[in-house]
Design a protein around this motif. Structure first.
Motif: not given
Length: 241
Positions: A143-154
């Motif tokens: 879940l943490t990895d998912l949040v960071i991935s979404v933020l990083t893509a943005f």
């Protein structure tokens, strides 16, 4: 004391360590390696640039004198100056001329993001390779990895387009149009000709790497999402009558 704390930290990390390089062959690990490499290229192509723009000036007692203004990352062009073409400053008609614009915020945003992504990818690879069993057992990690991935893509999306706009302005501020804004070139008996500017092809490449990073991280969101309980919950909901 610092050494004792460091030793305790390292020993605690080594307790659950189970090295498995096969994760690098899995989509999640392989993509993370690509993200790590692309972050390096984005950082290097933008942060390592150095260039100069050159004019040819003729004025009182000076014929075809070359003057140069050198600029580099972080592109604070308003601090870059064309010095006088001769010691007497063209008979007193020439004053120091500065380039226009400060694009440091856009450039530093792009480069800083690349550096942070580089560090995060290293950390993630350590987790994938050495602590994958913990990653799979505890859903908080995906879940943490998912949040960071979404933020990083943005952030890649925003920083790349901001940097692309700044790069377009940098080309204008260092190109032939700068002569129009130089008052000293309008003095009687003074002529200025634009001679050259360093190719910015490598900076164009940095924008391409930014776009590739954005696309890769957007794809990474899906890969990480499949490892979370959100995906399994959705499958149960969609599969229920």
């Amino acid at each position: 004391w610092p050494w004792v704390l460091l030793a305790a930290l390292v020993s605690s990390m080594m307790v659950g360590l189970r090295v498995d390089f096969s994760m690098l062959l899995e989509p999640l690990g392989f993509v993370k390696v690509l993200e790590w490499i692309l972050a390096i290229f984005a950082f290097a192509t933008c942060g390592g640039f150095q260039g100069e723009t050159t004019l040819l000036v003729s004025c009182n007692g000076v014929v075809n004198k070359t003057i140069t203004a050198a600029f580099a990352y972080p592109f604070r062009l308003n601090t870059v100056v064309f010095s006088a073409p001769d010691p007497k400053g063209c008979g007193g008609t020439w004053t120091d001329v500065y380039l226009m614009g400060n694009f440091s915020s856009s450039a530093q945003f792009f480069v800083t993001l690349a550096a942070l992504v580089f560090l995060y990818c290293l950390t993630a690879l350590v987790v994938y390779i050495g602590y994958n069993h913990l990653y799979e057992q505890n859903n908080k990690f995906p879940l943490t990895d998912l949040v960071i991935s979404v933020l990083t893509a943005f952030l890649w999306l925003v920083s790349t387009f901001v940097w692309a706009k700044a790069l377009a302005d940098i080309k204008v501020s260092t190109g032939a149009s700068i002569i129009l804004g130089i008052e000293s070139c309008k003095a009687p008996g003074t002529t200025c000709h634009f001679l050259s500017v360093t190719s910015m092809g490598i900076l164009n490449v940095s924008v391409v790497f930014g776009l590739l990073n954005m696309i890769l991280w957007a794809g990474n969101v899906w890969l990480v999402y499949k490892d979370t309980n959100l995906h399994s919950q959705w499958n149960r909901i969609s599969g229920s009558p």
